[in-house]
Write a protein that holds these residues in place. Structure first.
Motif, short mmCIF file in Angstrom:
data_model
loop_
_atom_site.label_atom_id
_atom_site.label_comp_id
_atom_site.label_asym_id
_atom_site.label_seq_id
_atom_site.Cartn_x
_atom_site.Cartn_y
_atom_site.Cartn_z
N VAL A 184 3.55 -6.11 -6.57
CA VAL A 184 5.00 -6.14 -6.24
C VAL A 184 5.48 -7.64 -6.33
O VAL A 184 4.60 -8.39 -6.04
N SER A 185 6.69 -7.97 -6.32
CA SER A 185 7.15 -9.19 -6.34
C SER A 185 7.46 -9.80 -5.01
O SER A 185 7.45 -8.91 -3.94
N TRP A 186 7.43 -11.03 -4.62
CA TRP A 186 7.48 -11.60 -3.30
C TRP A 186 8.81 -11.11 -2.69
O TRP A 186 8.77 -10.84 -1.63
N ASP A 187 9.88 -10.83 -3.49
CA ASP A 187 10.92 -10.42 -2.66
C ASP A 187 10.88 -8.94 -2.29
O ASP A 187 11.36 -9.03 -1.02
N GLU A 188 10.22 -8.32 -2.80
CA GLU A 188 10.17 -6.86 -2.42
C GLU A 188 9.12 -6.93 -1.25
O GLU A 188 9.30 -6.01 -0.38
N ALA A 189 7.94 -7.81 -1.25
CA ALA A 189 6.85 -7.54 -0.50
C ALA A 189 7.66 -8.21 0.84
O ALA A 189 7.44 -7.65 2.13
N LYS A 190 8.45 -9.33 0.72
CA LYS A 190 9.32 -9.89 2.04
C LYS A 190 10.23 -8.88 2.64
O LYS A 190 10.23 -8.44 3.79
N GLN A 208 0.97 -1.32 -0.02
CA GLN A 208 -0.05 0.05 0.12
C GLN A 208 0.90 1.11 -0.04
O GLN A 208 1.86 1.36 0.70
N LYS A 209 0.64 2.38 -0.99
CA LYS A 209 1.23 3.63 -0.85
C LYS A 209 0.01 4.61 -1.05
O LYS A 209 -0.61 4.59 -1.86
N GLY A 210 -0.06 5.23 -0.02
CA GLY A 210 -1.12 6.13 0.13
C GLY A 210 -2.65 5.36 0.21
O GLY A 210 -2.85 4.48 0.80
#
Ligand code: SF4
Ligand code: SF4
Ligand code: SF4
Ligand code: SF4
Ligand code: FES
Length: 476
Positions: A321-327, A313-315
């Motif tokens: 996003v990718s799983w890596d980014e989420a983690k 979530q942004k604003g």
């Protein structure tokens, strides 16, 4: 108490010595020994009906052609299942059944090619026949016609012309292709205990449906789909997966919709969830499901609003996003907080394995005990009060053997209906039922007493009953 295993007996089927548990029918004894006897109305979970007559056999010392589905197998019996006479009789019987069923595709010599090209499709009415039936390629009736080998039907063909029933949201009914095998009726009455379905009218007008002209909702249908699962034709079919065709396979999983955790078989087609059917797990759901587990899984899974990838979530917006980014994002946030600032909320509908992993994560990784569940919101009087009451080790399976049942806040029509099935089974055996519910429930009509406390005081009422029955329970 463990049930006593039935005694093993032996008999001969087609000159082959076979063993079988005492008390089963000849048909079941053959089935247990992988010997096929054609049948359309029998089912291992249902009482014998003797409707289709395809299961006839020859038994030494017995006159005529007894039905294997309602003849109890006895020690030393000698049975033949596939003689020339039996084959001829079965052919005639099947032709009679097919004389009231759209049968053009079944006896068509171009049927195989037609599956791919439908080149001569106009031989049949454009909305009748196997090529226009959702059961095509996965149909017990088709298989039996193939096995028995019907190539023509010498009787006048009668088409009922019933209007197909599409008015309920979960399954469709087309009684033009019903063969009146009665499996759905017996499933609804004997296994589910709901008694929604019956044979309505008589003779050539006989038709399946709720009695007294009611619709399924009025008759108390739980939309459990158990009748659909035993139908040997395409008369009863799931609405959502109706035209998916024969599934490519299935995976056994756990239903995610409530805390019971019924075992389901997730059927897939072309890599996509097609429908969910009950798994035979005898400990939990014993081959039954409720409406949500049986019918709601594909639409929930494929719903266009369901997140299929991790979202950040942004604003006011969510970004895929990718799983890596989420983690990375989650780890970054968790690293910055102290144990005293953390709380994990889990759904009570998770599996035991997921709940175990969640508490392990909180205790081992985050070094705190701050884990809670939304279950407390659903338990009037608080979780602490109820957890003591829940501590008796009673499985769902054992409810069917209870002598007395206290059902608190349980309306099993659409939710937890696998529990309702066991409650009704116990009532059939003479159990007494008391319901506690401020509202009416589907079980209240079977109850000896229906207690209606003020909403929110159900837990206290049960505590009072427990205190009165077994004395004060310390610290409850
Ligand atoms: S659609 Fe026509 S040609 Fe094809 S199998 Fe059915 S009856 Fe035969
Ligand atoms: S129920 Fe079976 S035999 Fe009958 S039309 Fe459908 S696929 Fe063909
Ligand atoms: S869906 Fe379930 S309750 Fe409804 S008619 Fe079928 S078996 Fe009976
Ligand atoms: S609807 Fe299906 S299960 Fe029910 S009687 Fe007809 S063919 Fe049999
Ligand atoms: S299976 Fe025996 S009569 Fe139908």
């Amino acid at each position: 108490m463990a049930l006593k295993e039935p005694k093993k007996l032996t008999m001969e089927i087609n000159h082959q010595k076979v063993s079988f548990p005492e008390g089963v029918t000849v048909h079941r004894a053959a089935e247990l020994n992988n010997i096929y006897i054609p049948s359309l109305c029998s089912h291992k979970d249902l009482s014998p009906f003797g409707g289709c007559r395809l299961c006839m056999v020859e038994i030494e010392g017995m006159r005529g052609y007894p039905l294997s589905c309602n003849t109890i197998a006895t020690k030393g019996m000698k049975v033949l299942t596939d003689t020339v006479m039996l084959r001829e009789l079965r052919k005639e019987i099947l032709k009679l059944i097919l004389s009231e069923h759209p049968s053009s595709c079944l006896v068509c010599d171009e049927s195989d090619e037609c599956k791919d090209y439908q080149g001569t499709i106009r031989k049949t009415g454009v909305t009748t026949g196997c090529r226009f039936c959702p059961n095509d390629g996965q149909c017990e009736l088709q298989d039996i016609v193939d096995h028995i080998g019907i190539t023509e039907i010498d009787y006048p063909i009668y088409y009922h012309g019933y209007e197909a029933e599409h008015d309920d949201p979960f399954y469709d009914r087309d009684y033009n292709i019903c063969i009146l095998c009665g499996r759905c009726v017996r499933m609804c009455q004997e296994v589910r205990g709901t008694g929604v379905l019956a044979f309505t009218y008589r003779g050539s007008h006989a038709k399946i449906g709720p009695a007294f002209g009611r619709n399924h909702v009025e008759a108390g249908c739980e939309f459990c789909g158990a009748c659909v699962d035993v139908c040997p034709t395409g008369a009863l079919v799931d609405k959502v997966s109706k035209w998916d065709g024969k599934p490519d396979g299935f995976h056994v999983s756990t239903c995610p919709f409530c805390a019971i955790g019924c075992q389901v078989e997730l059927n897939y087609k072309n890599g996509r969830l097609s429908k969910a059917r009950a798994n035979l797990d005898p400990e939990v759901n014993d081959g039954q499901l409720c409406l949500r587990g049986r019918f709601c899984m594909p639409e929930t899974t494929h719903h266009f609003e369901r997140a299929r990838k991790p979202m950040l979530q942004k604003g006011d917006y969510f970004r895929e996003v990718s799983w890596d980014e989420a983690k990375e994002a989650v780890v970054g946030k968790l690293k910055g907080i102290k144990p005293s600032e953390f709380l994990m909320l889990v759904s009570p509908d998770l599996t035991n394995e997921s709940l175990f992993a969640a508490q392990k994560f909180v205790r081992s990784c985050l070094k705190c005990n701050s884990i809670d569940s939304s279950a407390r919101m659903e338990l009037p009087g608080g979780l602490g009060l109820w957890s003591k009451l829940f501590s008796l080790p009673i499985s769902i399976k054992n409810i069917a053997k209870a002598d007395a049942i206290l059902a608190a806040g349980l309306d099993s029509r659409f939710d937890f209906s696998v529990v309702g099935v066991k409650v009704r089974r116990a009532l059939d055996h003479g159990a007494k039922l008391v319901t506690i519910d401020p509202r009416d429930s589907n079980l209240a009509r079977y109850a000896e007493d229906w207690l209606q406390p003020v909403p929110g005081t159900e837990g206290l009422l049960i505590k009072t009953i427990v205190d009165a029955v077994v004395g004060k329970i310390a610290n409850l």
